[in-house]
Design a protein around this motif. Structure first.
Motif, PDB file in Angstrom:
ATOM      1  N   THR A   1       0.835  -1.208   0.000  1.00 45.01           N
ATOM      2  CA  THR A   1       0.000   0.000   0.000  1.00 45.01           C
ATOM      3  C   THR A   1       0.863   1.248   0.000  1.00 45.01           C
ATOM      4  OG1 THR A   1      -1.771  -1.170   1.141  1.00 45.01           O
ATOM      5  CG2 THR A   1      -1.813   1.239   1.238  1.00 45.01           C
ATOM      6  N   THR A   2       1.910   1.261   0.814  1.00 46.55           N
ATOM      7  CA  THR A   2       2.820   2.411   0.853  1.00 46.55           C
ATOM      8  C   THR A   2       3.522   2.576  -0.488  1.00 46.55           C
ATOM      9  OG1 THR A   2       3.150   2.107   3.219  1.00 46.55           O
ATOM     10  CG2 THR A   2       4.789   3.440   2.065  1.00 46.55           C
ATOM     11  N   LEU A   3       3.903   1.472  -1.111  1.00 46.17           N
ATOM     12  CA  LEU A   3       4.522   1.547  -2.437  1.00 46.17           C
ATOM     13  C   LEU A   3       3.568   2.210  -3.423  1.00 46.17           C
ATOM     14  CD1 LEU A   3       6.786   0.761  -4.473  1.00 46.17           C
ATOM     15  CD2 LEU A   3       5.526  -1.378  -4.813  1.00 46.17           C
ATOM     16  N   ARG A   4       2.322   1.791  -3.434  1.00 49.39           N
ATOM     17  CA  ARG A   4       1.343   2.380  -4.368  1.00 49.39           C
ATOM     18  C   ARG A   4       1.102   3.852  -4.070  1.00 49.39           C
ATOM     19  NH1 ARG A   4      -1.031  -2.578  -3.357  1.00 49.39           N
ATOM     20  NH2 ARG A   4      -2.526  -1.663  -1.909  1.00 49.39           N
ATOM     21  N   GLU A   5       1.079   4.219  -2.803  1.00 45.39           N
ATOM     22  CA  GLU A   5       0.759   5.601  -2.418  1.00 45.39           C
ATOM     23  C   GLU A   5       1.955   6.545  -2.508  1.00 45.39           C
ATOM     24  OE1 GLU A   5      -0.865   5.219   1.503  1.00 45.39           O
ATOM     25  OE2 GLU A   5      -2.767   4.438   0.769  1.00 45.39           O
ATOM     26  N   ARG A   6       3.155   6.074  -2.175  1.00 42.81           N
ATOM     27  CA  ARG A   6       4.304   6.971  -2.049  1.00 42.81           C
ATOM     28  C   ARG A   6       5.480   6.602  -2.938  1.00 42.81           C
ATOM     29  NH1 ARG A   6       5.939   8.463   3.612  1.00 42.81           N
ATOM     30  NH2 ARG A   6       6.918  10.065   2.375  1.00 42.81           N
ATOM     31  N   GLY A   7       5.381   5.465  -3.611  1.00 43.26           N
ATOM     32  CA  GLY A   7       6.488   5.007  -4.439  1.00 43.26           C
ATOM     33  C   GLY A   7       6.451   5.599  -5.832  1.00 43.26           C
ATOM     34  N   PRO A   8       7.423   5.219  -6.647  1.00 44.78           N
ATOM     35  CA  PRO A   8       7.449   5.712  -8.025  1.00 44.78           C
ATOM     36  C   PRO A   8       6.332   5.084  -8.852  1.00 44.78           C
ATOM     37  CG  PRO A   8       9.125   4.039  -7.701  1.00 44.78           C
ATOM     38  CD  PRO A   8       8.524   4.299  -6.354  1.00 44.78           C
ATOM     39  N   ALA A   9       6.061   5.707  -9.963  1.00 43.95           N
ATOM     40  CA  ALA A   9       5.032   5.180 -10.860  1.00 43.95           C
ATOM     41  C   ALA A   9       5.510   3.867 -11.475  1.00 43.95           C
ATOM     42  CB  ALA A   9       4.734   6.186 -11.967  1.00 43.95           C
ATOM     43  N   PRO A  10       4.631   2.890 -11.540  1.00 45.53           N
ATOM     44  CA  PRO A  10       5.013   1.615 -12.157  1.00 45.53           C
ATOM     45  C   PRO A  10       4.973   1.700 -13.677  1.00 45.53           C
ATOM     46  CG  PRO A  10       2.752   1.510 -11.425  1.00 45.53           C
ATOM     47  CD  PRO A  10       3.280   2.848 -10.991  1.00 45.53           C
ATOM     48  N   LEU A  11       5.533   0.692 -14.291  1.00 44.67           N
ATOM     49  CA  LEU A  11       5.494   0.551 -15.742  1.00 44.67           C
ATOM     50  C   LEU A  11       4.421  -0.473 -16.095  1.00 44.67           C
ATOM     51  CD1 LEU A  11       9.335   0.038 -16.213  1.00 44.67           C
ATOM     52  CD2 LEU A  11       8.077   2.174 -16.507  1.00 44.67           C
ATOM     53  N   LYS A  12       3.784  -0.298 -17.219  1.00 42.44           N
ATOM     54  CA  LYS A  12       2.800  -1.265 -17.703  1.00 42.44           C
ATOM     55  C   LYS A  12       3.389  -2.001 -18.885  1.00 42.44           C
ATOM     56  CE  LYS A  12      -0.906  -0.354 -15.204  1.00 42.44           C
ATOM     57  NZ  LYS A  12      -1.631  -1.345 -14.472  1.00 42.44           N
ATOM     58  N   LEU A  13       3.473  -3.305 -18.788  1.00 45.38           N
ATOM     59  CA  LEU A  13       3.912  -4.157 -19.890  1.00 45.38           C
ATOM     60  C   LEU A  13       2.802  -5.165 -20.133  1.00 45.38           C
ATOM     61  CD1 LEU A  13       7.646  -4.799 -19.016  1.00 45.38           C
ATOM     62  CD2 LEU A  13       6.770  -3.755 -21.083  1.00 45.38           C
TER      63      LEU A  13
END
Length: 78
Positions: A24-36
């Motif tokens: 949850t912290t990754l989704r809220e405060r982490g970098p934007a993910p990549l979509k593959l």
């Protein structure tokens, strides 16, 4: 246990473990993910920059330029 060698692109679970934070912290405060395709992945370089920013470490000029290129590339891929 963490892998002996972290992959360049990681799943949410692995990316959160890499930063020692929850998903949850990754989704809220982490970098934007990549979509593959249907996969959502986090780049290890983005995770490293995120960790550096959390503790206030300044970016070197080369790192700042690379960050700017990455942000622009992602915007254009958008």
């Amino acid at each position: 246990p963490p892998p002996a060698r972290w992959p360049r692109l990681m799943s949410e679970r692995d990316a959160a473990a890499y930063l020692s934070i929850g998903a949850t912290t990754l989704r809220e405060r982490g970098p934007a993910p990549l979509k593959l395709g249907s996969r959502t992945l986090w780049d290890r370089r983005d995770l490293d920059r995120c960790a550096d920013a959390l503790d206030g470490q300044p970016l070197t000029p080369d790192e700042a330029q690379a960050e700017s290129r990455d942000v622009e590339r992602r915007f254009l891929e958008g």
